[in-house]
Design an enzyme around this catalytic site. Structure first.
Site, PDB file in Angstrom:
ATOM      1  N   GLU A  97       0.834  -1.214   0.000  1.00  0.00           N
ATOM      2  CA  GLU A  97       0.000   0.000   0.000  1.00  0.00           C
ATOM      3  C   GLU A  97       0.868   1.264   0.000  1.00  0.00           C
ATOM      4  OE1 GLU A  97      -2.481  -1.189   3.316  1.00  0.00           O
ATOM      5  OE2 GLU A  97      -3.139  -2.860   2.059  1.00  0.00           O
ATOM      6  N   GLY A 173      -6.008  -8.455   1.680  1.00  0.00           N
ATOM      7  CA  GLY A 173      -7.344  -7.927   1.960  1.00  0.00           C
ATOM      8  C   GLY A 173      -8.415  -8.404   1.002  1.00  0.00           C
ATOM      9  N   SER A 212      -4.421 -12.196   3.461  1.00  0.00           N
ATOM     10  CA  SER A 212      -5.612 -12.949   3.854  1.00  0.00           C
ATOM     11  C   SER A 212      -5.319 -14.173   4.720  1.00  0.00           C
ATOM     12  CB  SER A 212      -6.435 -13.337   2.621  1.00  0.00           C
ATOM     13  OG  SER A 212      -6.870 -12.176   1.936  1.00  0.00           O
ATOM     14  N   GLY A 233      -3.108  -8.678   8.404  1.00  0.00           N
ATOM     15  CA  GLY A 233      -3.829  -7.412   8.336  1.00  0.00           C
ATOM     16  C   GLY A 233      -5.170  -7.544   9.025  1.00  0.00           C
ATOM     17  N   GLY A 234      -6.215  -7.724   8.231  1.00  0.00           N
ATOM     18  CA  GLY A 234      -7.600  -7.753   8.724  1.00  0.00           C
ATOM     19  C   GLY A 234      -7.807  -8.597   9.977  1.00  0.00           C
TER      20      GLY A 234
HETATM   21  P1  PGA Z   1      -4.606  -8.924   5.071  1.00  0.00           P
HETATM   22  O1  PGA Z   1      -3.385  -7.884   4.984  1.00  0.00           O
HETATM   23  O2  PGA Z   1      -4.224  -9.950   6.111  1.00  0.00           O
HETATM   24  O3  PGA Z   1      -5.770  -8.106   5.476  1.00  0.00           O
HETATM   25  O4  PGA Z   1      -4.737  -9.536   3.711  1.00  0.00           O
HETATM   26  C1  PGA Z   1      -2.057  -8.300   5.053  1.00  0.00           C
HETATM   27  C2  PGA Z   1      -1.146  -7.103   4.938  1.00  0.00           C
HETATM   28  O5  PGA Z   1      -1.431  -6.194   4.158  1.00  0.00           O
HETATM   29  O6  PGA Z   1      -0.108  -7.043   5.619  1.00  0.00           O
END
Ligand code: PGA
Length: 249
Positions: A97, A173, A212, A233-234
């Site tokens: 990102e 994500g 994910s 992440g999430g």
């Molecule tokens: P996610 O994000 O687990 O929500 O896919 C992982 C990350 O961007 O570090």
């Protein structure tokens, strides 16, 4: 044997009130079958709160990004020294990102890695390909380019003091996890590429998978030979899910 590391990347989520509950719940769950090293990376403004609440808990914390500069006229930026002022141990570098939304180049990511490493923080270097790149068969070339930029700037020995996170951008994500074998293949590629320069560094460095990761797929990912943990992440925003992933080690 490399110790498994599970790092939570909260991204731009959280509030003082919500964090209090989340941090306390993670802290309370640590005694219950968690052997991994656990790291929480909240938004920078909540690092002091995190430091206060996690002090003495055995859980580490870190930043989601840092400036490559030491100090000066860089409005909005945060330096390695500032992260260290609040006892951060880790910092995420080159998250996809940051690369896509803030146009961070491989060269800038390498400078940030170097700044973190020089200051005594452990950089978690994110690498990973876009969906188009995977479909074009360019995964290894992309990951190699991202990795080589850091090795060129910091040297192979500096990589040993860091952590690498393989995060296929199409899996972040999206709920689309790389299969354990797809992830393992890229992790093995990363390790081989490092081994070509220094076998000890390749053996020692932790390579995390991110994209994910959830309680129901963590164990099979972590079971792969070259996967040494996860960048979450999430699922790190929910104490129960995060702890279940930590226990899947
Ligand atoms: P996610 O994000 O687990 O929500 O896919 C992982 C990350 O961007 O570090």
């Amino acid at each position: 044997m490399r110790q498994t590391l599970v790092a939570g990347n909260w991204k731009m989520n959280g509030s003082r009130e919500g964090n209090r509950h989340l941090l306390d719940a993670i802290k309370a769950g640590m005694d219950d079958g968690v052997s991994a090293e656990v790291v929480v990376c909240p938004p920078a403004i909540y690092i002091p709160q995190t430091a206060r609440r996690l002090d003495g808990s055995g859980i580490s914390w870190g930043g989601q990004d840092l400036s490559q500069h030491e100090s000066g006229a860089y409005t909005g930026e945060i330096s390695a020294a500032m992260l260290l002022d609040y006892q951060c141990k880790y910092v995420i570098i080159g998250h996809s990102e940051r690369r896509s939304l803030h146009a961070e180049t491989d060269a800038q990511v390498a400078e940030k890695f170097l700044a973190a490493q020089k200051a005594g923080l452990t950089p978690i270097l994110c690498v990973g390909e876009l969906l188009e790149e995977r479909e074009a068969g360019e995964t290894e070339a992309v990951v190699a380019r991202q990795l080589d930029a850091v090795i060129a700037a910091a040297g192979i020995q500096a990589v040993a003091g860091g952590v690498i996170a393989y995060e296929p951008v199409w899996a972040i994500g999206t709920g689309k996890t790389a299969s354990p074998q797809q992830a393992q293949d890229v992790h093995a590629f990363i390790r081989q590429r490092l081994a070509a320069q220094d076998a000890n560094v390749a053996e020692k460095v932790q390579i995390l998978y991110g994209g994910s990761v959830k309680p129901d797929n963590a164990a099979e990912l972590f079971a792969m030979t070259d996967i040494d943990g996860g960048l979450i992440g999430g699922a790190s925003l929910d104490a129960e899910s995060f702890l279940a992933i930590c226990r899947a080690v």
